[in-house]
Write a protein that holds these residues in place. Sequence first.
Motif, short mmCIF file in Angstrom:
data_model
loop_
_atom_site.label_atom_id
_atom_site.label_comp_id
_atom_site.label_asym_id
_atom_site.label_seq_id
_atom_site.Cartn_x
_atom_site.Cartn_y
_atom_site.Cartn_z
N ASP A 122 36.07 -19.07 32.59
CA ASP A 122 34.85 -18.29 32.37
C ASP A 122 35.17 -16.82 32.20
O ASP A 122 34.60 -16.12 31.36
N GLY A 123 36.10 -16.33 33.04
CA GLY A 123 36.45 -14.92 32.97
C GLY A 123 37.13 -14.56 31.68
O GLY A 123 36.93 -13.48 31.13
N ALA A 124 37.94 -15.50 31.16
CA ALA A 124 38.68 -15.19 29.94
C ALA A 124 37.86 -15.39 28.69
O ALA A 124 38.01 -14.65 27.71
N ASN A 125 36.99 -16.40 28.69
CA ASN A 125 36.30 -16.78 27.46
C ASN A 125 34.78 -16.60 27.50
O ASN A 125 34.14 -16.61 26.46
N GLY A 126 34.23 -16.51 28.69
CA GLY A 126 32.78 -16.43 28.81
C GLY A 126 32.25 -15.10 28.31
O GLY A 126 32.92 -14.07 28.42
N VAL A 180 36.45 -0.89 32.06
CA VAL A 180 36.53 -2.00 33.01
C VAL A 180 36.07 -3.29 32.36
O VAL A 180 36.69 -4.35 32.51
N SER A 181 34.96 -3.23 31.62
CA SER A 181 34.45 -4.41 30.93
C SER A 181 35.47 -4.95 29.94
O SER A 181 35.67 -6.17 29.84
N ALA A 182 36.11 -4.05 29.21
CA ALA A 182 37.11 -4.46 28.22
C ALA A 182 38.31 -5.11 28.89
O ALA A 182 38.81 -6.16 28.45
N ALA A 183 38.78 -4.49 29.97
CA ALA A 183 39.97 -5.00 30.65
C ALA A 183 39.71 -6.36 31.30
O ALA A 183 40.56 -7.25 31.26
N GLY A 223 38.76 -9.12 28.35
CA GLY A 223 39.72 -9.35 27.28
C GLY A 223 39.15 -9.11 25.90
O GLY A 223 39.81 -9.40 24.89
N GLN A 224 37.93 -8.57 25.81
CA GLN A 224 37.30 -8.28 24.52
C GLN A 224 37.74 -6.88 24.08
O GLN A 224 37.21 -5.88 24.53
N LYS A 225 38.69 -6.85 23.16
CA LYS A 225 39.31 -5.58 22.77
C LYS A 225 38.34 -4.62 22.10
O LYS A 225 38.53 -3.40 22.16
N TRP A 226 37.29 -5.13 21.47
CA TRP A 226 36.37 -4.24 20.77
C TRP A 226 35.64 -3.32 21.74
O TRP A 226 35.16 -2.25 21.34
N LEU A 227 35.58 -3.70 23.02
CA LEU A 227 34.90 -2.87 24.00
C LEU A 227 35.67 -1.58 24.30
O LEU A 227 35.11 -0.65 24.90
N VAL A 230 23.84 0.28 20.97
CA VAL A 230 24.53 -0.53 19.95
C VAL A 230 25.46 -1.57 20.58
O VAL A 230 25.35 -2.77 20.28
N PRO A 231 26.40 -1.18 21.46
CA PRO A 231 27.26 -2.21 22.06
C PRO A 231 26.48 -3.16 22.96
O PRO A 231 26.82 -4.34 23.06
N GLY A 232 25.41 -2.66 23.58
CA GLY A 232 24.57 -3.55 24.39
C GLY A 232 23.91 -4.61 23.55
O GLY A 232 23.81 -5.78 23.95
N ALA A 233 23.45 -4.22 22.35
CA ALA A 233 22.84 -5.19 21.43
C ALA A 233 23.84 -6.23 20.98
O ALA A 233 23.51 -7.42 20.84
N VAL A 234 25.09 -5.81 20.76
CA VAL A 234 26.14 -6.76 20.36
C VAL A 234 26.38 -7.77 21.48
O VAL A 234 26.51 -8.98 21.23
N LEU A 235 26.43 -7.30 22.71
CA LEU A 235 26.62 -8.20 23.85
C LEU A 235 25.46 -9.18 23.98
O LEU A 235 25.67 -10.36 24.29
#
Length: 209
Positions: free
Chosen positions: A22-26, A148-151, A154-158, A195-200
Amino acid sequence: MTHDQIDTLRDDIRYMKSLADDGANGPLLGGSVLVAAGIIFGAASIVEWMMSAGTISDAGGIGHLYLWGAAGALFTLALIVLIRRQKSRAGVMSPSNRASGNAWMGVGLAIFSLSVAVTVLIYKTGSGLPALIFPSLIFALYGTGWAVSAAMSGQKWLWVPAFGGWVAAPLVALFAGTSEMWLVYGAGIVLLALVPGAVLMRREPVQQA
């Protein structure tokens, strides 16, 4: 070790593996909170720009306090509603969501604490100059929240809004003391929150009935 104990151990291992997956892919949750922040504080920035430019009255200076006080109260109400809804979403207890959620909670508390500190400084000094650093502080904290969210996810775009926040902090300071600072700040809030919130939000799992 008994057969039941072995089965229990296997179940525990499967559970831990599911948490890791879940942490890696969720998907990360909480995008709606950032969208709300972008809309509310972005709109407040436009009103602040209009008051600073003299387009509308600031009620002898008190209008600024009413504006941001109302924006803060409105966001708090939205936050309560959105967090309650989020608790029923799939993956809300995944490691990445828990870490990201705690990080953004820390960002929010830091912003509140700093707003109180800035208010005290304004009162003690009799000058509005301390308030000029506030937009830069907020952008720097946003960058930390996204990092922190990116790390954790694992979502590099963050990392884009993360570095965007750190770049925006000194950038908005270049406009300090001008009414245009609030336009820059409002644009930054939209780009770093809405914008990033809408993407999420688009990537969140569908709410189960």
